[in-house]
Enzyme design. Structure first.
Site, PDB file in Angstrom:
ATOM      1  N   LYS A   3       0.832  -1.216   0.000  1.00  0.00           N
ATOM      2  CA  LYS A   3       0.000   0.000   0.000  1.00  0.00           C
ATOM      3  C   LYS A   3       0.864   1.263   0.000  1.00  0.00           C
ATOM      4  O   LYS A   3       0.775   2.120   0.869  1.00  0.00           O
ATOM      5  CB  LYS A   3      -0.963   0.026   1.191  1.00  0.00           C
ATOM      6  CG  LYS A   3      -2.000  -1.097   1.151  1.00  0.00           C
ATOM      7  CD  LYS A   3      -3.105  -0.903   2.157  1.00  0.00           C
ATOM      8  CE  LYS A   3      -4.108  -2.026   2.165  1.00  0.00           C
ATOM      9  NZ  LYS A   3      -3.614  -3.284   2.788  1.00  0.00           N
TER      10      LYS A   3
HETATM   11  O1  S5P Z   1      -9.507  -2.519   2.320  1.00  0.00           O
HETATM   12  C1  S5P Z   1      -8.726  -3.419   2.575  1.00  0.00           C
HETATM   13  C2  S5P Z   1      -7.602  -3.667   1.778  1.00  0.00           C
HETATM   14  C3  S5P Z   1      -6.776  -4.743   2.086  1.00  0.00           C
HETATM   15  S1  S5P Z   1      -5.513  -5.113   0.972  1.00  0.00           S
HETATM   16  N1  S5P Z   1      -8.947  -4.239   3.634  1.00  0.00           N
HETATM   17  C4  S5P Z   1      -8.124  -5.286   3.958  1.00  0.00           C
HETATM   18  O2  S5P Z   1      -8.415  -6.010   4.921  1.00  0.00           O
HETATM   19  N2  S5P Z   1      -6.998  -5.542   3.196  1.00  0.00           N
HETATM   20  C5  S5P Z   1      -6.049  -6.635   3.551  1.00  0.00           C
HETATM   21  O3  S5P Z   1      -6.740  -7.878   3.490  1.00  0.00           O
HETATM   22  C6  S5P Z   1      -5.482  -6.547   4.967  1.00  0.00           C
HETATM   23  O4  S5P Z   1      -4.241  -5.834   4.952  1.00  0.00           O
HETATM   24  C7  S5P Z   1      -5.297  -8.008   5.347  1.00  0.00           C
HETATM   25  O5  S5P Z   1      -4.030  -8.471   4.909  1.00  0.00           O
HETATM   26  C8  S5P Z   1      -6.363  -8.739   4.566  1.00  0.00           C
HETATM   27  C9  S5P Z   1      -7.609  -9.103   5.356  1.00  0.00           C
HETATM   28  O6  S5P Z   1      -7.326 -10.021   6.359  1.00  0.00           O
HETATM   29  P1  S5P Z   1      -8.471 -10.744   7.230  1.00  0.00           P
HETATM   30  O7  S5P Z   1      -7.716 -11.526   8.253  1.00  0.00           O
HETATM   31  O8  S5P Z   1      -9.330  -9.679   7.841  1.00  0.00           O
HETATM   32  O9  S5P Z   1      -9.244 -11.623   6.279  1.00  0.00           O
END
Ligand code: S5P
Length: 277
Positions: A94
């Site tokens: 990012k």
């Molecule tokens: O808007 C966003 C963009 C990203 S890239 N929201 C997110 O959660 N992410 C990424 O997706 C975040 O950095 C993490 O690595 C992943 C979500 O992880 P989870 O454990 O909540 O499924």
């Protein structure tokens, strides 16, 4: 919506970005739209995860600045697994600074991301200069420009995010006008995306049953720190996700490999339903 009804194979043919075509072809041939987010703090754990979920994913997403023991050897081993299991590596960095600074962060420093990550994420906030910065970095590196691309973070999954309204439309417009280096968009909806080649990557995905405990009340679709979750079906059918990012839904499962297989199946079924005529 024409774009959402089109198969990945024909979108690959219409794509003007080599990496987006590569992703769409990989997704179509491997029949998986699952991207696993490897948010773990130790490289052995990340490699173990990559090996376990490798057969079921198209993209393995990292945050290498969260690792306690990052090394060049780790990168080589991850690249080896990517070859064996046929997935791409996305460093979810990012980037969000001026082109010159982003260029240094991309191709220098202790991580040297440009050297090994097929894909990187970029915030739209600095404007097109950030994309020029990354391209400039590649032109002066040993990596081929055509083997690299970025995803623009247009809309975040978190509660009360500021990525709304005119910011969101401008971020999508930036992606659409810079397909020379943009392969896709990170967003929660397909609204405003028209180019068939752009790949929509959607995080915030989790099945109710994988949110142990909390979700037994049926309501908790958040993680307590602002993350918001939707089901695999919902993101593909209602939000236009091409690729879905699943982190803790898989990394916290008793068997990440079984969980990845399940998510892959749910997501692929929803995709087939979406493109069915
Ligand atoms: O808007 C966003 C963009 C990203 S890239 N929201 C997110 O959660 N992410 C990424 O997706 C975040 O950095 C993490 O690595 C992943 C979500 O992880 P989870 O454990 O909540 O499924």
């Amino acid at each position: 919506e024409e774009r959402l009804k089109t198969t990945f194979e024909s979108r690959a043919e219409k794509s003007s970005n080599a990496m987006s075509a590569k992703i769409l072809r990989l997704v179509a041939s491997k029949r998986t739209t699952l991207c696993v987010a490897a948010d773990l703090s130790n490289t052995d754990k990340v490699l173990e995860l990559a090996n376990a979920v490798g057969p079921y994913i198209c993209i393995f997403k990292t945050h290498v600045d969260a690792l306690e023991d990052f090394s060049k050897k780790f990168v080589q081993e991850l690249q080896q697994l990517a070859k064996v299991h046929n997935f791409l590596i996305m460093e979810d960095r990012k980037f969000g600074d001026i082109g010159h600074t982003a260029s240094l962060q991309y191709g220098a420093g202790c991580f040297n991301i440009a050297d090994w990550a097929d894909l990187v994420t970029v915030h739209a906030i600095p404007g097109p200069g950030i994309i020029d910065g990354l391209i400039n970095c590649l032109e002066n590196s040993k990596s081929q420009l055509s083997d690299r691309a970025c995803f623009i973070v247009a809309e975040m999954s978190s509660k009360d995010t500021l990525t709304t309204g005119s910011y969101l439309s401008a971020a999508i417009k930036l992606a659409e006008t810079r397909e020379d280096f943009v392969a896709g968009i990170v967003s929660q909806s397909a609204t405003g995306i028209s180019s068939p080649g752009l790949v929509q990557l959607t995080p915030g995905v989790r099945t109710i049953s994988s949110q142990n405990g909390k979700e037994r009340n049926g309501t908790s679709r958040e993680d307590g720190l602002g993350q918001q979750y939707n089901s695999p079906d919902h993101v593909v059918l209602e939000r236009g996700a091409d690729i879905a990012v699943v982190g803790r839904g898989i990394t916290e499962a008793d068997s990440p490999s079984d969980a990845a297989k399940l998510y892959r199946d749910l997501l692929w079924k929803a995709y087939e339903e979406r493109v069915a005529v």
